[in-house]
Structure formats: C-alpha cells, structure tokens
Design a protein around this motif. Structure first.
Motif, PDB file in Angstrom:
ATOM      1  N   THR A  28       0.835  -1.201   0.000  1.00 15.82           N
ATOM      2  CA  THR A  28       0.000   0.000   0.000  1.00 15.82           C
ATOM      3  C   THR A  28       0.871   1.252   0.000  1.00 15.82           C
ATOM      4  N   ASP A  59      -5.963   2.038   1.101  1.00 18.62           N
ATOM      5  CA  ASP A  59      -6.632   1.502   2.295  1.00 18.62           C
ATOM      6  C   ASP A  59      -7.725   2.483   2.700  1.00 18.62           C
ATOM      7  N   SER A  70      -4.432  -4.073   4.759  1.00 17.18           N
ATOM      8  CA  SER A  70      -5.430  -4.038   3.695  1.00 17.18           C
ATOM      9  C   SER A  70      -6.308  -5.268   3.832  1.00 17.18           C
ATOM     10  N   ASP A  89      -3.911  -2.821  -5.908  1.00 15.21           N
ATOM     11  CA  ASP A  89      -3.259  -3.084  -4.620  1.00 15.21           C
ATOM     12  C   ASP A  89      -4.032  -4.213  -3.951  1.00 15.21           C
ATOM     13  N   THR A  90      -3.332  -5.264  -3.537  1.00 17.84           N
ATOM     14  CA  THR A  90      -4.037  -6.421  -2.969  1.00 17.84           C
ATOM     15  C   THR A  90      -3.714  -6.582  -1.484  1.00 17.84           C
TER      16      THR A  90
HETATM   17 MG   LIG Z   1      -1.834  -2.982   1.979  1.00 15.26          MG
END
Ligand SMILES: [Mg+2]
Ligand SMILES: Nc1nc2c(ncn2[C@@H]2O[C@H](COP(=O)(O)OP(=O)(O)OP(=O)(O)O)[C@@H](O)[C@H]2O)c(=O)[nH]1
Length: 530
Positions: A28, A59, A70, A89-90
C-alpha cells in the motif's frame, strides 16, 4: 482494420498490474508513492478524503485505516509519461487471499514486494505460484532498504532457491539502513543518489561504468568497494538479461528501494513501464480474445458495497478485455443472456466521482450495480461468451450470526445480503423446527472481524457471532429428492444456501466420508456449480 489499428493505439500505452506480497512488505505504501508520480490521482476502488497534503490511499475502508492492514483489493488509475496505468493493490493476509487471487486474474503482470529484512515469506510464495501458473511476468521490488536487512545477494539466492525463478537485478542498492543512499542502474550505468524523498540526483557514468571517476568520487571507499564487488559477481555469475524469459514469467527483473522514503520507486516505475506488457489476450469460451478485437467485452472481478459512505451504493469492477467501452452502451450479460444498458461507468477521483466516457482494454471501470452482477460475470457487445471462471475458495469457518437489535432487522438483512453478494461471506440458513438461524461461512477468520465491523459501521446493525465447530460445507445433490432428516448424522448440520440449495456442514473429512458411505447415491459437492 482501421478500428483495430486505432484500438492498438489505445492498448499499447496501457499497463495493468497487481502488487502482491506477504502482509506488511509495503504494497500500500508503494501504491501511494506510485500514485504520487501520477500527479492527478484517479481512483477506481478507493474513495478517501484528501486531507491536507495527504494523498488518497488504497486503504480506504475504516477498518483498514484503524488496523493498518489491507482487507480488500483496490484499483486505481494514473497516467505517467503518457502511459495509462491501472494499479491493483491487494491484501497480503491469507484470510483475504480469495480477493487477491481474483484480482490477479485482472492483471497482466505482477509486482512482487519483498521485505529485505524478512526475505521471501510464506504468503509471497503462494501468490508467486499463482502468478507463475498464469504465466504473467513477475517484477520484484526489494523494499525497506532503509533498514538493515539481509545482504542483497542472499535475498537473490533466496528468491531463486525458494521460488525457483531466475532473476536479473536491473539495479543495485548503494549501502543499506542509515547508509542507504542510492541505486546503481546496471544497464544505463547511472548512479541515482537520494537527498530527500523528492530530490534525486542522477550521475551518468561513461562506458567505464563504476570505474568512471565521477562515480568513485561520490561514494565513500567501503561503500564503493562493496558495490563494485557485488556488481562484478552479478556480471560473472548472474543470469543474463532475456526479454523473452521475462515475458513468460521465467526471469524476474529485480529492483531495490524504500517505498517509505520514496527511494528507488520512480526508477522502478520508469523501467517497469518500458518492460511490462500491455493488455494481453484473455481466454474465453469462444477461444482467445485479443484486446484489439473491435467489439467490447470484459469481466467483473470484484464487487464492493458502500465505498462512498455518502452514497451507500455498490460498485462492480469490470476489467475491459477487448474493444471500446462507451458510456451508456448496451451489452449482453452472458450469465443471464439478457441485454443490459450499462449504468453510468465511473472512475473515482480522490473525492469526486468522475463519469467516464470511454475505456479501453486493460482499464478497470467501476459500474453501479443495482444487484444484477456477480463476480465472474462476462459482459459482451456482440454474441455471448464467457471468460474463465474466477477462483472461489470454500468457506472453512462458520458462525451463527445474530442481530442484537430487533429494530434494526431491515438493516441487518440488507447488510447480510449485500456482503454475501460481494463474495466475501457465504450465508446459510438453518431450517430445523421452523427456527431460522443465519449462519455465515468465511475462508479466513479475520473476515469475521471485518463482517462484524462492517455490519455495525456500514449498516448500523450490531451483531453477535457464535463460532461453530464446522470446517467444511458440501452441497448435497442426488437424482432422488433428499430428505434432510436422513442426512443428519454425527457432527453435521443441514442448512440451505441463499438459493435454497441443501448444504451439509461437517467438522472434518472423517464425518463427511462416513455420511458418504451411508448415502452413496448423494453427491457432496464443494460448490453448487462444481
Ligand atoms: Mg496494503
Ligand atoms: N522502514 C520502512 N518501512 C516501510 C517501507 N515500506 C513500508 N513500510 C512500513 O511497513 C508497514 C506496512 O506497510 P503497508 O504498505 O501497509 O504494507 P502492505 O504490504 O500493504 O500490507 P497488507 O496490505 O496488510 O498486506 C507500514 O508501517 C509502512 O510504513 C519502507 O520502505 N521502509
């Protein structure tokens, strides 16, 4: 033909990639730094007020901000050097990996983050394997060089030994921890020195590379020696650069830096954009679909409710696979066979919603979902076909969910239904003795916490969760009608899913096998549509 060539002009300068790793490696943080370089932040999937000088982050969910992890993937868009970038973004935590796996299907390449202190971690190994199976190029960013970690050569060896992939360092760190001061680019022969999070100085060496006095005079002798020794070793013993292998995901280009200090991020971005693939063809029931196929098609890989607390609506995330997507177009919804006029497509700017006029292959578009879409749905302009199925993980943890405030019954039901449609929880009902309890099933325990939190914060329904000992859910199917009371055996529970299908919950495989022995004519399936 003309249409195809104008489509190529749109497809070629597009990149869609996912950032993956074990929790806390800095995905993130890296995403935010990448967005900074994009200037105007275009977000699809992230809505967060841009507080003074603070850029929107991926986030965005309250629980993510509070816990610093996250819990859901998000898609954002930005433009850099004329390239339209879609970044996904995972979440790293394994309890949310179903979401991560699905998001990976929407990506054309992956950026794998490795914490230089921790090396290759468990969840990174799993996610790496998924990428490898899909044959997408994997770029590695070794992060947190501002801390004292493993020797970079040891990290390389770990990547090769543990992940079984060859690697080619594109650049190399100069110093580490407090002494980390820059990066040396092996191909360009440039030394990039960092003076602050925004100030970088580039020293271009001549053909002598590290032997160029311009470089020598900039580094203290110990740092310089170590850099020369490492680079020499890489040149002699390391893998050679091979574009084809990178494209097939067999060789990973390696980059170093510190996402937090914003060092090495821009160098990575610039090189990544040159080397990474543009949107690739996607497999479907009618064969491979090229992005330059003139008719629009795409699939939904994620559904998210309540992204904007002021609107409380639900967004379906579509990955465009071919053709040109236009605002207000009518397409076929392949699962139902119905024609649907696409509700206003959206991209999100940090605070404002931005209506999109058009989108192209690789783009991730947010569609208002009035309740017609499901994860994995294909939309197409011409004919009817479907893209490959998205992974669905069986629930492994179950709990009875009770609404604690009866006056909030409506909100409770709405919350349960919407969160089920997002695909993060499965909901079942008991039907014994006329009592209807709601039972929720999740893949990872942490999803219970998210569920409880979101029910209260997004729907105003306080809930209680009583954990149940079951670990497996099986859909029961038989040629003859099944009498559920017959299926009652040791340590199981018969329930119904949201479509009224019969499901049996078991504590473990042993009890499942015993019931199967007793009723050989019944098929116990891991999913209804298995
Ligand atoms: Mg993250
Ligand atoms: N020292 C240092 N800390 C960093 C760096 N990058 C990230 N961090 C810190 O590492 C922690 C985790 O960062 P995140 O970016 O939230 O990590 P993540 O990979 O997104 O984590 P999940 O989404 O929960 O899997 C935060 O406290 C960051 O400030 C870095 O380059 N150096």
């Amino acid at each position: 033909m003309e249409k195809q060539s104008s489509l190529s002009k749109q497809v070629n300068p597009r990149r869609t990639f996912a950032i993956i790793s074990h929790p806390d490696a800095g995905k993130t943080t890296m995403t935010e730094k990448l967005l900074l370089f994009g200037g105007a932040i275009r977000l699809a999937g992230t809505v967060k007020g841009r507080k003074t000088n603070k850029y929107a982050t991926s986030d965005w969910m309250q629980i993510e901000k509070e816990r610093g992890i996250s819990v859901t993937s998000s898609a954002m868009q930005f433009v850099y050097n004329g390239i339209q970038i879609n970044i996904l973004d995972t979440p790293g935590h394994q309890d949310f990996s179903e979401d991560t796996y699905r998001t990976l299907i929407a990506a054309d390449s992956a950026v794998m983050l490795i914490d230089v202190v921790k090396g290759v971690e468990a969840q990174t190994i799993k996610l790496f394997k998924v990428c490898r199976k899909r044959g997408i190029p994997i770029f590695t960013f070794i992060n947190k060089l501002d801390r004292y970690g493993k020797d970079p050569l040891d990290v390389l060896k770990e990547i090769e030994d543990v992940l079984g992939i060859n690697s080619y360092p594109m650049n190399w760190p100069v110093g580490m921890g407090k002494e980390f001061c820059g990066i040396y680019d092996r191909q360009k022969k440039t030394l990039e020195l960092y003076h602050s999070d925004i100030e970088r100085e580039i020293v271009q060496a001549d053909e002598r590379g590290l032997e160029d006095p311009k470089i020598i005079e900039r580094l203290d002798s110990a740092t310089y020696r170590k850099l020369c020794d490492d680079i020499e070793l890489l040149d002699i013993a390391g893998d050679s650069y091979d574009e084809e292998k990178i494209e097939q995901g067999l060789l990973s280009p390696i980059f170093f830096g510190s996402a937090l200090s914003n060092w090495g991020v821009q160098a990575f971005l610039e090189q990544f954009l040159i080397m990474s693939p543009s949107p690739r063809p996607q497999m479907s029931t009618k064969g491979l679909v090229l992005p330059t196929d003139p008719t629009f098609s795409g699939f939904i890989f994620k559904i998210q409710a309540n992204m904007n607390p002021a609107h409380r609506d639900r967004i379906a995330f579509l990955r465009v696979c071919s053709g040109r997507f236009e605002r207000g177009m009518t397409v076929t919804h392949a699962r139902s066979g119905k024609k649907v006029k696409l509700p206003q497509p959206q991209q999100f700017l940090a605070q404002d919603r931005d209506i999109l006029e058009e989108a192209y292959p690789g783009d991730v578009v947010g569609l208002f979902d009035p309740g017609i879409f499901r994860i994995g749905d294909t939309l197409c302009e011409e004919g009817s076909f479907e893209y490959e199925k998205l992974p669905q993980f069986p629930a492994e943890h179950f709990a009875r969910i009770t609404n604690l405030d009866f006056s909030k019954y409506k909100q409770f039901q709405k919350g349960i239904n919407q969160l089920t449609e997002e695909g993060t929880v499965q909901v079942f009902r008991t039907f014994v003795n006329g009592l209807e309890d709601n039972i929720v099933g999740v893949v990872g325990q942490l999803q219970f916490e998210v569920l409880e939190y979101r029910m209260e914060n997004e729907y105003g329904a306080k809930v209680r969760l009583d954990h149940l000992p079951f670990r497996l859910a099986r859909w029961a199917e038989s040629a003859k009608p099944i009498d559920p009371s017959n299926l009652k055996a040791l340590k199981n529970l018969c329930v119904k899913d949201k479509d009224d299908k019969l499901v049996v919950l078991f504590e473990d495989n042993y009890y499942l096998e015993r019931l199967q022995d007793k009723y050989p004519e019944v098929r116990f399936k891991i999913a209804w549509n298995e």
